[in-house]
Design a protein around this motif. Structure first.
Motif, mmCIF file in Angstrom:
data_model
loop_
_atom_site.group_PDB
_atom_site.id
_atom_site.type_symbol
_atom_site.label_atom_id
_atom_site.label_comp_id
_atom_site.label_asym_id
_atom_site.label_seq_id
_atom_site.Cartn_x
_atom_site.Cartn_y
_atom_site.Cartn_z
ATOM 1 N N ARG A 1 22.254 89.739 45.689
ATOM 2 C CA ARG A 1 23.017 88.594 46.199
ATOM 3 C C ARG A 1 22.043 87.472 46.287
ATOM 4 N NH1 ARG A 1 24.533 90.444 51.886
ATOM 5 N NH2 ARG A 1 22.678 89.699 52.607
ATOM 6 N N MET A 2 22.450 86.443 45.660
ATOM 7 C CA MET A 2 21.430 85.184 45.677
ATOM 8 C C MET A 2 22.082 84.429 46.877
ATOM 9 S SD MET A 2 19.794 84.905 42.862
ATOM 10 C CE MET A 2 19.664 85.962 41.537
ATOM 11 N N GLU A 3 20.731 84.306 47.796
ATOM 12 C CA GLU A 3 21.038 83.744 48.982
ATOM 13 C C GLU A 3 20.550 82.161 48.618
ATOM 14 O OE1 GLU A 3 19.221 85.955 52.224
ATOM 15 O OE2 GLU A 3 21.205 87.244 52.131
ATOM 16 N N ASP A 4 21.650 81.266 48.181
ATOM 17 C CA ASP A 4 21.240 80.069 47.756
ATOM 18 C C ASP A 4 21.852 79.114 48.402
ATOM 19 O OD1 ASP A 4 23.865 80.670 47.216
ATOM 20 O OD2 ASP A 4 23.897 79.752 45.195
ATOM 21 N N THR A 5 21.618 79.110 49.876
ATOM 22 C CA THR A 5 22.196 78.302 50.955
ATOM 23 C C THR A 5 21.160 77.196 51.062
ATOM 24 O OG1 THR A 5 21.456 79.524 52.845
ATOM 25 C CG2 THR A 5 23.785 79.832 51.948
ATOM 26 N N ASP A 6 19.636 77.274 50.774
ATOM 27 C CA ASP A 6 18.901 76.255 50.903
ATOM 28 C C ASP A 6 18.963 75.218 49.578
ATOM 29 O OD1 ASP A 6 16.664 74.499 51.196
ATOM 30 O OD2 ASP A 6 15.148 76.231 51.840
ATOM 31 N N ARG A 7 19.719 74.248 49.998
ATOM 32 C CA ARG A 7 20.295 73.523 48.623
ATOM 33 C C ARG A 7 19.059 72.300 48.390
ATOM 34 N NH1 ARG A 7 23.177 76.362 46.071
ATOM 35 N NH2 ARG A 7 23.934 74.629 44.693
ATOM 36 N N LYS A 8 18.237 72.204 49.298
ATOM 37 C CA LYS A 8 17.234 71.318 48.949
ATOM 38 C C LYS A 8 16.134 71.722 47.965
ATOM 39 C CE LYS A 8 17.563 68.308 53.069
ATOM 40 N NZ LYS A 8 16.942 67.932 54.450
ATOM 41 N N ARG A 9 15.903 73.163 48.135
ATOM 42 C CA ARG A 9 14.798 73.955 47.459
ATOM 43 C C ARG A 9 15.517 74.732 46.217
ATOM 44 N NH1 ARG A 9 12.563 77.713 51.056
ATOM 45 N NH2 ARG A 9 10.758 77.794 49.529
ATOM 46 N N PHE A 10 16.697 74.778 46.066
ATOM 47 C CA PHE A 10 17.544 75.561 45.202
ATOM 48 C C PHE A 10 17.201 75.198 43.863
ATOM 49 C CE2 PHE A 10 20.982 75.891 42.147
ATOM 50 C CZ PHE A 10 21.055 77.284 41.956
ATOM 51 N N GLU A 11 16.784 76.370 42.918
ATOM 52 C CA GLU A 11 16.364 76.002 41.464
ATOM 53 C C GLU A 11 17.109 77.108 40.568
ATOM 54 O OE1 GLU A 11 12.351 76.894 41.113
ATOM 55 O OE2 GLU A 11 11.622 75.260 42.488
ATOM 56 N N THR A 12 17.762 76.548 39.884
ATOM 57 C CA THR A 12 18.897 77.181 38.719
ATOM 58 C C THR A 12 18.102 78.295 37.957
ATOM 59 O OG1 THR A 12 20.494 75.371 38.554
ATOM 60 C CG2 THR A 12 20.438 77.107 36.803
ATOM 61 N N ASP A 13 16.778 77.658 37.232
ATOM 62 C CA ASP A 13 15.655 78.620 36.875
ATOM 63 C C ASP A 13 15.546 79.666 37.453
ATOM 64 O OD1 ASP A 13 16.083 76.752 34.648
ATOM 65 O OD2 ASP A 13 14.061 75.889 35.046
ATOM 66 N N SER A 14 15.403 79.575 38.750
ATOM 67 C CA SER A 14 14.942 80.591 39.649
ATOM 68 C C SER A 14 15.982 81.836 39.685
ATOM 69 C CB SER A 14 14.671 80.388 41.042
ATOM 70 O OG SER A 14 14.344 81.464 41.949
ATOM 71 N N VAL A 15 17.128 81.392 39.581
ATOM 72 C CA VAL A 15 18.116 82.557 39.377
ATOM 73 C C VAL A 15 18.050 83.379 38.135
ATOM 74 C CG1 VAL A 15 20.682 83.008 39.308
ATOM 75 C CG2 VAL A 15 19.846 81.208 40.956
ATOM 76 N N ASN A 16 17.718 82.743 37.186
ATOM 77 C CA ASN A 16 17.736 83.207 35.710
ATOM 78 C C ASN A 16 16.497 84.054 35.992
ATOM 79 O OD1 ASN A 16 20.255 81.979 34.907
ATOM 80 N ND2 ASN A 16 18.820 80.490 34.055
ATOM 81 N N GLN A 17 15.353 83.693 36.436
ATOM 82 C CA GLN A 17 14.184 84.448 36.303
ATOM 83 C C GLN A 17 14.303 85.745 37.446
ATOM 84 O OE1 GLN A 17 11.793 84.535 39.116
ATOM 85 N NE2 GLN A 17 9.858 85.050 38.239
ATOM 86 N N ILE A 18 14.938 85.629 38.513
ATOM 87 C CA ILE A 18 15.195 86.821 39.137
ATOM 88 C C ILE A 18 15.810 88.000 38.336
ATOM 89 C CG2 ILE A 18 16.384 87.501 41.289
ATOM 90 C CD1 ILE A 18 15.629 85.030 42.551
ATOM 91 N N LYS A 19 17.107 87.431 37.667
ATOM 92 C CA LYS A 19 17.861 88.296 37.141
ATOM 93 C C LYS A 19 16.948 88.940 35.965
ATOM 94 C CE LYS A 19 22.456 86.135 37.853
ATOM 95 N NZ LYS A 19 23.466 85.588 37.091
ATOM 96 N N LYS A 20 16.367 88.309 34.927
ATOM 97 C CA LYS A 20 15.283 88.423 34.065
ATOM 98 C C LYS A 20 14.344 89.796 34.394
ATOM 99 C CE LYS A 20 15.824 84.825 30.817
ATOM 100 N NZ LYS A 20 15.042 83.566 30.239
ATOM 101 N N SER A 21 13.852 89.283 35.636
ATOM 102 C CA SER A 21 12.750 90.249 36.223
ATOM 103 C C SER A 21 13.238 91.657 36.488
ATOM 104 C CB SER A 21 11.986 89.401 37.257
ATOM 105 O OG SER A 21 11.595 88.423 37.112
ATOM 106 N N LEU A 22 14.379 91.433 37.367
ATOM 107 C CA LEU A 22 15.044 92.862 37.489
ATOM 108 C C LEU A 22 15.397 93.558 36.397
ATOM 109 C CD1 LEU A 22 17.176 91.956 40.725
ATOM 110 C CD2 LEU A 22 14.744 92.907 40.774
ATOM 111 N N ASN A 23 15.924 92.751 35.726
ATOM 112 C CA ASN A 23 16.321 93.811 34.196
ATOM 113 C C ASN A 23 15.326 94.267 33.305
ATOM 114 O OD1 ASN A 23 19.414 93.464 34.061
ATOM 115 N ND2 ASN A 23 19.394 91.402 33.552
ATOM 116 N N ALA A 24 14.034 93.403 33.610
ATOM 117 C CA ALA A 24 12.937 93.808 32.794
ATOM 118 C C ALA A 24 12.367 95.311 33.235
ATOM 119 C CB ALA A 24 11.810 92.759 32.911
#
Length: 419
Positions: A41-64
């Motif tokens: 679950r992406m807890e992306d409610t902190d919109r000032k600090r939100f990073e799209t790349d971070s979402v991808n990096q999290i998914k890639k890390s878990l998949n790795a």
């Protein structure tokens, strides 16, 4: 009994470091041990600090690490759900507006108690808690509110998270009570510390999984090591595959004390997993890790290094001389005359195999009355430009007769010019 459902709920505001991955791993292992569902679950409610790349990096890390999730949710897509339950709290008079935000009213003098899966009985008094924001002025919920709503709506049975959220749990319990919901079981795991017993810094190892993989670490080794940071198996065994960890993992064996991250221990685990690869698997990983290296050379020489590297990145330190001539040569402990004699002996060799090369080196050492160990070291330094290589005789065999003699002669020529 309720089906076990856990979630890993990162905030995509930056790089997912090793500590966060350990939390995801513990959630995954516990869930799969219980044949339950693991949610991301992406807890992306902190919109000032939100990073799209971070979402991808999290998914890639878990998949790795093969931490596959059964469901995927994004909080910013669920704003209408939070509004619904905010309205319920408004009707109950449990919240009030403050500068465009909504705050939860904390009832004073209340003891908040829960039985934590790691820490046992934990108790807070509400007197130490101020009224807290649950919906910000930008209409996005805070972590506390969205977390409670989502965990309930997603039927989360166990909330396994880091100790840093321990002090937030009383707020969550008050929200559960105000909404008439049953809270999940809380399991707070100790945070990973650096060797100085302080928060793990990047210098000490707080990097992402993807960075570690780029540095030559195997996913299996990372998973294995992280599992043992704060959790202990039943016996003395240390090497576990992901499947074996699933069979072995239990909440009861999570330690209350913060584990210390040790990069040398991670390297040891990585070396163990490299040795477990079959030869062709190892060769393939080296070819992929060093795409600019001649793959035919790698196919031939990589097996010489498998039992000597701690990471894939160590390969270049041991084997670079197979791909290019050394630029510098460490001091050679025998005379250029002896090296010249060896070169001539090599040139007459009928068979260029390791056993024969050993005999020739031994013979020259005896005839020139030099220490054979010094001659072996001198040859190693000349042909590789390093004091550390794979086994020398096998290395000379792979390097080839022409190239070996060429390097020895070049050294002798240079030594004569200097003299």
């Amino acid at each position: 009994m309720q089906k076990v459902r856990t979630r890993y709920a990162p905030s995509p505001t930056g790089v997912l470091h090793i500590g966060g991955v350990r939390t995801a791993l513990f959630n995954f292992l516990f869930t799969k041990t219980q044949k339950g569902d693991f949610l991301l679950r992406m807890e992306d409610t902190d919109r000032k600090r939100f990073e799209t790349d971070s979402v991808n990096q999290i998914k890639k890390s878990l998949n790795a690490l093969s931490l596959k999730w059964d469901e995927y949710h994004v909080q910013s897509e669920r704003l209408n759900i939070y509004d619904k339950y905010l309205n319920e709290l408004k009707k109950k008079g449990a919240v009030y507006k403050d500068e465009g935000a909504w705050r939860f009213k904390v009832k004073k003098g209340k003891n908040l108690i829960w039985l934590d899966g790691v820490h046992g009985k934990v108790q807070f008094n509400s007197n130490v808690i101020e009224d807290f924001v649950i919906l910000k002025s930008d209409k996005f919920p805070t972590y506390h509110f969205a977390n409670v709503v989502d965990d309930t709506q997603m039927n989360i049975s166990h909330v396994l998270r880091g100790d840093e959220w321990l002090s937030s749990t009383p707020k969550h319990l008050m929200l559960y009570e105000a909404l008439g919901w049953q809270p999940p079981i809380f399991i707070h795991v100790p945070v990973i510390l650096g060797p100085d017993h302080k928060k793990l810094s990047k210098r000490q190892g707080a990097k992402s999984v993807l960075e570690y993989i780029d540095d030559g670490y195997l996913p299996e080794a990372i998973t294995n090591y992280l599992a043992l940071l704060g959790w202990a198996p039943s016996g003395d065994r240390e090497i576990f595959s992901l499947e074996e960890l699933i069979k072995e993992f239990s909440i009861e064996r999570i330690n209350k004390n913060s584990p210390i991250f040790n990069i040398e221990k991670l390297k040891w685990f990585n070396g163990q997993w490299i040795r477990r690869l079959d030869e062709q698997e190892y060769i393939n990983k080296i070819i992929k890790f060093y795409p600019t290296y001649d793959s035919l050379v790698t196919q031939a020489v990589a097996p010489l290094t498998q039992d000597r590297v701690a990471t894939l990145a160590d390969y270049a330190k041991l084997a670079a001389f197979f791909y290019e001539k050394p630029k510098e040569i460490p001091s050679v402990g025998v005379s250029a005359v002896t090296i010249s004699h060896l070169s001539m002996s090599f040139s007459k060799a009928n068979s260029w195999v390791s056993d024969e090369l050993k005999k020739l080196i031994d013979q020259v050492a005896e005839l020139d009355m030099v220490n054979r160990i010094d001659l072996i070291a001198g040859v190693r330094n000349i042909v590789s430009g390093s004091t550390v290589t794979p086994p020398l005789y096998e290395s000379l065999e792979k390097l080839g007769k022409i190239e070996t003699i060429d390097r020895l002669n070049k050294y002798v020529k240079g030594a004569k010019l200097k003299s």
